[in-house]
Design a protein around this motif. Structure first.
Motif, PDB file in Angstrom:
ATOM      1  N   GLY B   1      46.658  36.815  33.224  1.00 24.78           N
ATOM      2  CA  GLY B   1      47.703  37.367  33.824  1.00 24.78           C
ATOM      3  C   GLY B   1      47.328  37.650  35.291  1.00 24.78           C
ATOM      4  O   GLY B   1      46.259  37.386  35.632  1.00 24.78           O
ATOM      5  N   ILE B   2      48.207  38.073  36.115  1.00 27.30           N
ATOM      6  CA  ILE B   2      48.336  38.561  37.418  1.00 27.30           C
ATOM      7  C   ILE B   2      47.350  39.750  37.781  1.00 27.30           C
ATOM      8  O   ILE B   2      47.354  40.601  36.894  1.00 27.30           O
ATOM      9  CB  ILE B   2      49.510  38.882  38.079  1.00 27.30           C
ATOM     10  N   GLN B   3      46.385  39.416  38.501  1.00 26.33           N
ATOM     11  CA  GLN B   3      45.413  40.555  38.829  1.00 26.33           C
ATOM     12  C   GLN B   3      45.937  41.000  40.218  1.00 26.33           C
ATOM     13  O   GLN B   3      46.153  40.197  41.163  1.00 26.33           O
ATOM     14  CB  GLN B   3      43.989  40.007  38.898  1.00 26.33           C
ATOM     15  N   VAL B   4      45.785  42.373  40.455  1.00 24.31           N
ATOM     16  CA  VAL B   4      46.233  43.067  41.850  1.00 24.31           C
ATOM     17  C   VAL B   4      44.986  43.875  42.351  1.00 24.31           C
ATOM     18  O   VAL B   4      44.648  44.861  41.500  1.00 24.31           O
ATOM     19  CB  VAL B   4      47.567  43.892  41.572  1.00 24.31           C
ATOM     20  N   GLU B   5      44.579  43.506  43.300  1.00 27.78           N
ATOM     21  CA  GLU B   5      43.655  44.374  44.012  1.00 27.78           C
ATOM     22  C   GLU B   5      44.067  44.977  45.425  1.00 27.78           C
ATOM     23  O   GLU B   5      44.530  44.373  46.305  1.00 27.78           O
ATOM     24  CB  GLU B   5      42.574  43.447  44.379  1.00 27.78           C
ATOM     25  N   GLN B   6      43.647  46.376  45.593  1.00 26.63           N
ATOM     26  CA  GLN B   6      44.106  47.019  46.483  1.00 26.63           C
ATOM     27  C   GLN B   6      42.878  47.791  47.210  1.00 26.63           C
ATOM     28  O   GLN B   6      41.962  48.057  46.806  1.00 26.63           O
ATOM     29  CB  GLN B   6      44.978  48.327  45.868  1.00 26.63           C
ATOM     30  N   SER B   7      43.034  47.767  48.298  1.00 22.27           N
ATOM     31  CA  SER B   7      41.966  48.236  49.233  1.00 22.27           C
ATOM     32  C   SER B   7      42.794  49.093  50.526  1.00 22.27           C
ATOM     33  O   SER B   7      43.818  48.733  51.066  1.00 22.27           O
ATOM     34  CB  SER B   7      41.095  47.177  49.797  1.00 22.27           C
ATOM     35  N   PRO B   8      41.723  49.895  51.089  1.00 24.88           N
ATOM     36  CA  PRO B   8      40.448  50.520  50.235  1.00 24.88           C
ATOM     37  C   PRO B   8      40.983  51.475  48.997  1.00 24.88           C
ATOM     38  O   PRO B   8      42.084  51.942  48.958  1.00 24.88           O
ATOM     39  CB  PRO B   8      39.784  51.545  51.238  1.00 24.88           C
ATOM     40  N   PRO B   9      40.087  51.874  48.369  1.00 23.03           N
ATOM     41  CA  PRO B   9      40.256  52.687  47.159  1.00 23.03           C
ATOM     42  C   PRO B   9      40.503  54.002  47.603  1.00 23.03           C
ATOM     43  O   PRO B   9      41.505  54.930  47.119  1.00 23.03           O
ATOM     44  CB  PRO B   9      39.229  52.443  46.347  1.00 23.03           C
TER      45      PRO B   9
END
Lengths: 115, 111
Positions: B1-9
């Motif tokens: 499935g789709i992975q969602v990465e956010q930055s900065p934490p």
């Protein structure tokens, strides 16, 4: 226009008890989603309905969880029996899926604590 | 499935400062939203932005769908901007609008 309505806002129950969470989507919306938020797992989808029909329940943790949508304006999420690890905030969201518009609107959530 | 990465934490700002939050997707999405979760836990819709640029007051967002990322800009930050910002995306063609959420960026704006 009223937003998504959830009840109760807070629920504290003992392990083993049945818990029922309720949701009224925005009038006219045809899709309804149940999410759960925990510190460990973040926001995750449990189940969603389109036109009152369950489409994907792969996120439902186990058989203790069940959800229904008897009509376009009401849905329930039931946990029976409840366990301490079910403690979380449960959100309901709705959207008008189709015609290129899929924006979801969230209710205020139900904070569930199972002791 | 789709992975969602956010930055900065995590992000700490002084009131009045500007900031940029980023969201990367592992696959193409055609359903993308930004939310603000306030200190009371409410999820507030900020933008529905599967592509292009939108502005709403001090906030604006840009999504470059071909490169699978979205940016949220906060200008002249205020203490009321504090909270957690989530991006979420999905493929409505395959799953009728299901959203996958990132882990969020926790923003603290100091007076």
């Amino acid at each position: 226009d009223a937003g998504v309505i959830q009840s109760p806002r807070h629920e504290v129950t003992e392990m083993g008890q049945e818990v029922t969470l309720r949701c009224k989507p925005i009038s006219g919306h045809n899709s309804l989603f149940w999410y759960r938020q925990t510190m460990m797992r973040g926001l995750e989808l449990l189940i969603y309905f389109n036109n009152n029909v369950p489409i994907d329940d792969s996120g439902m943790p186990e058989d203790r969880f069940s959800a229904k949508m008897p009509n376009a304006s009401f849905s329930t999420l039931k946990i029976q029996p409840s366990e301490p690890r079910d403690s979380a905030v449960y959100f309901c969201a709705s959207s008008l899926a189709g015609q290129g518009a899929y924006e979801q609107y969230f209710g205020p959530g139900t904070r569930l604590t199972v002791t | 499935g789709i992975q969602v990465e956010q930055s900065p934490p995590d992000l700490i700002l002084q009131e009045g400062a500007n900031s940029t939050l980023r969201c990367n997707f592992s696959d193409s999405v055609n359903n993308l939203q930004w939310f603000h979760q306030n200190p009371w836990g409410q999820l507030i819709n900020l933008f529905y932005i599967p592509s292009g640029t939108k502005q709403n007051g001090r906030l604006s967002a840009t999504t470059v769908a071909t490169e699978r990322y979205s940016l949220l800009y906060i200008s002249s930050s205020q203490t009321t901007d504090s909270g957690v910002y989530f991006c979420a995306g999905g493929d409505y063609g395959g799953s009728q609008g299901n959203l996958i959420f990132g882990k969020g960026t926790k923003l603290s704006v100091k007076p």
